[in-house]
Design a protein around this motif. Structure first.
Motif, PDB file in Angstrom:
ATOM      1  N   ARG A   1       0.832  -1.206   0.000  1.00 14.20           N
ATOM      2  CA  ARG A   1       0.000   0.000   0.000  1.00 14.20           C
ATOM      3  C   ARG A   1       0.874   1.267   0.000  1.00 14.20           C
ATOM      4  O   ARG A   1       0.540   2.256  -0.658  1.00 14.20           O
ATOM      5  CB  ARG A   1      -0.932  -0.030   1.223  1.00 14.20           C
ATOM      6  N   ILE A   2       1.989   1.211   0.707  1.00 17.35           N
ATOM      7  CA  ILE A   2       2.909   2.359   0.696  1.00 17.35           C
ATOM      8  C   ILE A   2       3.403   2.602  -0.736  1.00 17.35           C
ATOM      9  O   ILE A   2       3.449   3.736  -1.214  1.00 17.35           O
ATOM     10  CB  ILE A   2       4.098   2.119   1.667  1.00 17.35           C
ATOM     11  N   VAL A   3       3.740   1.512  -1.430  1.00 15.18           N
ATOM     12  CA  VAL A   3       4.232   1.658  -2.816  1.00 15.18           C
ATOM     13  C   VAL A   3       3.136   2.242  -3.709  1.00 15.18           C
ATOM     14  O   VAL A   3       3.372   3.159  -4.497  1.00 15.18           O
ATOM     15  CB  VAL A   3       4.692   0.289  -3.376  1.00 15.18           C
ATOM     16  N   LYS A   4       1.908   1.710  -3.545  1.00 20.90           N
ATOM     17  CA  LYS A   4       0.821   2.129  -4.440  1.00 20.90           C
ATOM     18  C   LYS A   4       0.344   3.546  -4.158  1.00 20.90           C
ATOM     19  O   LYS A   4      -0.003   4.286  -5.067  1.00 20.90           O
ATOM     20  CB  LYS A   4      -0.379   1.187  -4.267  1.00 20.90           C
ATOM     21  N   GLU A   5       0.301   3.922  -2.878  1.00 18.90           N
ATOM     22  CA  GLU A   5      -0.412   5.155  -2.536  1.00 18.90           C
ATOM     23  C   GLU A   5       0.475   6.319  -2.135  1.00 18.90           C
ATOM     24  O   GLU A   5      -0.028   7.408  -1.871  1.00 18.90           O
ATOM     25  CB  GLU A   5      -1.409   4.859  -1.407  1.00 18.90           C
ATOM     26  N   THR A   6       1.768   6.092  -2.042  1.00 20.98           N
ATOM     27  CA  THR A   6       2.650   7.199  -1.642  1.00 20.98           C
ATOM     28  C   THR A   6       3.887   7.244  -2.538  1.00 20.98           C
ATOM     29  O   THR A   6       4.122   6.345  -3.327  1.00 20.98           O
ATOM     30  CB  THR A   6       3.135   7.053  -0.173  1.00 20.98           C
ATOM     31  N   GLN A   7       4.660   8.291  -2.342  1.00 20.67           N
ATOM     32  CA  GLN A   7       5.941   8.413  -3.063  1.00 20.67           C
ATOM     33  C   GLN A   7       7.100   8.001  -2.153  1.00 20.67           C
ATOM     34  O   GLN A   7       8.258   8.228  -2.484  1.00 20.67           O
ATOM     35  CB  GLN A   7       6.167   9.878  -3.453  1.00 20.67           C
ATOM     36  N   LEU A   8       6.772   7.420  -1.001  1.00 18.04           N
ATOM     37  CA  LEU A   8       7.814   7.076  -0.033  1.00 18.04           C
ATOM     38  C   LEU A   8       8.678   5.928  -0.533  1.00 18.04           C
ATOM     39  O   LEU A   8       8.205   5.087  -1.312  1.00 18.04           O
ATOM     40  CB  LEU A   8       7.158   6.672   1.289  1.00 18.04           C
ATOM     41  N   LYS A   9       9.933   5.894  -0.070  1.00 17.85           N
ATOM     42  CA  LYS A   9      10.826   4.785  -0.445  1.00 17.85           C
ATOM     43  C   LYS A   9      10.705   3.710   0.634  1.00 17.85           C
ATOM     44  O   LYS A   9      11.079   3.935   1.787  1.00 17.85           O
ATOM     45  CB  LYS A   9      12.270   5.287  -0.553  1.00 17.85           C
ATOM     46  N   PRO A  10      10.150   2.550   0.274  1.00 19.59           N
ATOM     47  CA  PRO A  10       9.853   1.544   1.292  1.00 19.59           C
ATOM     48  C   PRO A  10      11.023   0.596   1.582  1.00 19.59           C
ATOM     49  O   PRO A  10      11.833   0.309   0.699  1.00 19.59           O
ATOM     50  CB  PRO A  10       8.715   0.754   0.645  1.00 19.59           C
ATOM     51  N   ALA A  11      11.080   0.108   2.814  1.00 19.50           N
ATOM     52  CA  ALA A  11      12.049  -0.927   3.197  1.00 19.50           C
ATOM     53  C   ALA A  11      11.310  -1.976   4.009  1.00 19.50           C
ATOM     54  O   ALA A  11      10.534  -1.633   4.909  1.00 19.50           O
ATOM     55  CB  ALA A  11      13.177  -0.315   4.024  1.00 19.50           C
ATOM     56  N   ALA A  12      11.537  -3.249   3.678  1.00 23.64           N
ATOM     57  CA  ALA A  12      10.841  -4.336   4.365  1.00 23.64           C
ATOM     58  C   ALA A  12      11.779  -5.021   5.339  1.00 23.64           C
ATOM     59  O   ALA A  12      12.863  -5.471   4.946  1.00 23.64           O
ATOM     60  CB  ALA A  12      10.360  -5.349   3.331  1.00 23.64           C
ATOM     61  N   HIS A  13      11.390  -5.123   6.612  1.00 20.16           N
ATOM     62  CA  HIS A  13      12.172  -5.934   7.550  1.00 20.16           C
ATOM     63  C   HIS A  13      11.897  -7.405   7.239  1.00 20.16           C
ATOM     64  O   HIS A  13      10.773  -7.760   6.837  1.00 20.16           O
ATOM     65  CB  HIS A  13      11.745  -5.667   8.995  1.00 20.16           C
ATOM     66  N   LEU A  14      12.901  -8.234   7.461  1.00 21.19           N
ATOM     67  CA  LEU A  14      12.754  -9.669   7.190  1.00 21.19           C
ATOM     68  C   LEU A  14      13.657 -10.426   8.154  1.00 21.19           C
ATOM     69  O   LEU A  14      14.792 -10.005   8.386  1.00 21.19           O
ATOM     70  CB  LEU A  14      13.177  -9.939   5.737  1.00 21.19           C
ATOM     71  N   THR A  15      13.154 -11.519   8.728  1.00 18.70           N
ATOM     72  CA  THR A  15      13.985 -12.314   9.644  1.00 18.70           C
ATOM     73  C   THR A  15      14.165 -13.739   9.126  1.00 18.70           C
ATOM     74  O   THR A  15      13.470 -14.171   8.198  1.00 18.70           O
ATOM     75  CB  THR A  15      13.370 -12.388  11.062  1.00 18.70           C
ATOM     76  N   CYS A  16      15.086 -14.460   9.768  1.00 21.39           N
ATOM     77  CA  CYS A  16      15.378 -15.852   9.383  1.00 21.39           C
ATOM     78  C   CYS A  16      14.428 -16.838  10.076  1.00 21.39           C
ATOM     79  O   CYS A  16      14.533 -18.040   9.857  1.00 21.39           O
ATOM     80  CB  CYS A  16      16.787 -16.239   9.827  1.00 21.39           C
ATOM     81  N   VAL A  17      13.558 -16.334  10.938  1.00 17.83           N
ATOM     82  CA  VAL A  17      12.807 -17.209  11.845  1.00 17.83           C
ATOM     83  C   VAL A  17      11.669 -17.957  11.149  1.00 17.83           C
ATOM     84  O   VAL A  17      10.915 -17.378  10.362  1.00 17.83           O
ATOM     85  CB  VAL A  17      12.215 -16.382  13.021  1.00 17.83           C
ATOM     86  N   GLY A  18      11.559 -19.256  11.466  1.00 20.33           N
ATOM     87  CA  GLY A  18      10.370 -20.034  11.119  1.00 20.33           C
ATOM     88  C   GLY A  18      10.141 -20.268   9.645  1.00 20.33           C
ATOM     89  O   GLY A  18       9.009 -20.520   9.239  1.00 20.33           O
ATOM     90  N   ALA A  19      11.177 -20.202   8.830  1.00 18.06           N
ATOM     91  CA  ALA A  19      10.966 -20.436   7.395  1.00 18.06           C
ATOM     92  C   ALA A  19      12.249 -20.979   6.769  1.00 18.06           C
ATOM     93  O   ALA A  19      13.359 -20.695   7.248  1.00 18.06           O
ATOM     94  CB  ALA A  19      10.573 -19.127   6.708  1.00 18.06           C
TER      95      ALA A  19
END
Ligand code: FAD
Length: 304
Positions: A68-86
């Motif tokens: 939604r941030i990508v679609k609705e804003t001009q902000l530069k997004p960053a996604a947190h991601l962990t090694c857990v459970g996958a």
């Protein structure tokens, strides 16, 4: 220091900020998040990041928030991601899905076990074993910007600060280009850490993680789990205000303002704010830092 020489007062500092949000659980929290994003977006942050719940529990919500941030804003997004459970394959799929959604910046973390910080981390069978392996894995998948964590007071699982800095160096060697610190309250702790990191030959930006203390009890309890120390002077400032949220907020703003302005006087110009999805305090602190809403480009429409 003479006012004219203080970068926090003479307007010569070039301040950059980034904001961290968490994915909302309820409709009410969703509204509060989007109000916060709408308020902070015009300050033109370098990036905004969205956390990934312990054990991967927010995978879908993190993805939905970022999309939604990508679609609705001009902000530069960053996604947190962990090694857990996958497994590695599952995590690689998450990374590919981010790329497809237009997210090319990952905050790569080992994460904590589902039982919470302090309990023994065990890698998922076939999963990434360390944050370093995750950074390398993400870089293998494509041209991603990768940010990692840094611990000025060392991670609770590290034997020494030097060992902790060795881990940071390994993450940089694996392809990390920026680090964000765990929050801290004594600027001296961060400045000394930065010095040691530079002496170790690590030259990536190490953004101080700033937490406005919205709720002292909660922050102190979280700090105990994560190895961040809470100085007595900070406890003293909030003493007796347990039933006075209005004054607590004023104190919180004053404490955070003092912290960031002191850091500006020490030559620090990049700040990462743990917003807790609340904009007011962070907006006020950014204003004190000299940031003003940029007139263009405005974010696209953000519906609450
Ligand atoms: P790591 O880089 O894994 O370092 C932690 C310690 O593990 C090291 O100091 C060392 O003792 C050991 N270690 C790691 N790699 C090695 C190695 N190669 N060799 C030897 N020892 C090693 N948690 C979430 O669940 N979701 C989030 O979105 C999230 N966002 C965060 C954002 C920031 C800025 C910070 C500071 C933390 C965040 N966390 C998040 C918390 C983090 O997951 C925990 O602190 C976790 O315990 C450690 O993961 P890490 O990647 O931060 O640290």
């Amino acid at each position: 220091m003479n006012s004219a020489l203080r970068p926090s007062r003479n307007g010569k500092a070039e301040i950059h900020v980034s904001f961290e949000f968490f994915p909302p659980k309820t409709e009410e929290m969703e509204t509060s998040l989007w109000e916060s994003i709408a308020r902070l977006a015009p300050l033109d942050p370098s990036f905004v990041s969205v956390t990934y719940g312990a054990g991967g529990t927010t995978r879908e919500r993190t993805h939905a928030t970022l999309s939604r941030i990508v679609k609705e804003t001009q902000l530069k997004p960053a996604a947190h991601l962990t090694c857990v459970g996958a497994s590695r394959d599952e995590i690689d799929d998450v990374v590919r899905a981010y790329a497809q959604a237009g997210v090319r910046h990952i905050v790569a973390l080992r994460g904590d076990p589902p039982e919470g910080p302090g309990s023994m981390f065990r890698a998922h069978p076939g999963g990434y074993e360390t944050s370093t392996a995750l950074v390398a894995g993400i870089r293998r998948l494509g041209d991603f910007e990768v940010t990692v964590s840094a611990y000025p007071e060392k991670h609770p699982e590290s034997g020494t600060l030097d060992q902790d800095i060795d881990v940071l160096a390994a993450k940089v060697d694996a392809g990390a280009t920026r680090a964000i610190t765990q929050f801290f309250f004594e600027n001296e702790t961060y400045l000394k850490y930065l010095n040691r990191v530079r002496q170790r030959g690590i030259n990536i930006p190490i953004l101080p993680g700033i937490v406005p203390v919205q709720n002292f009890k909660q922050t102190a309890s979280f700090a105990r789990k994560t190895g961040a120390s809470v100085p007595q002077w900070l406890a003293d400032r909030f003493e007796g205000l347990e039933n006075d949220p209005a004054t607590r907020r004023l104190i919180a703003a004053a404490v955070a303002a003092e912290q960031v302005l002191d850091l500006v006087d020490e030559g620090i110009e990049d700040f990462h704010f743990y917003t807790m999805n609340k904009a007011d305090l962070v907006y006020a602190i950014c204003h004190l830092l000299g940031l003003r809403a940029k007139t263009a480009p405005e974010p696209k429409t953000i519906a609450a």
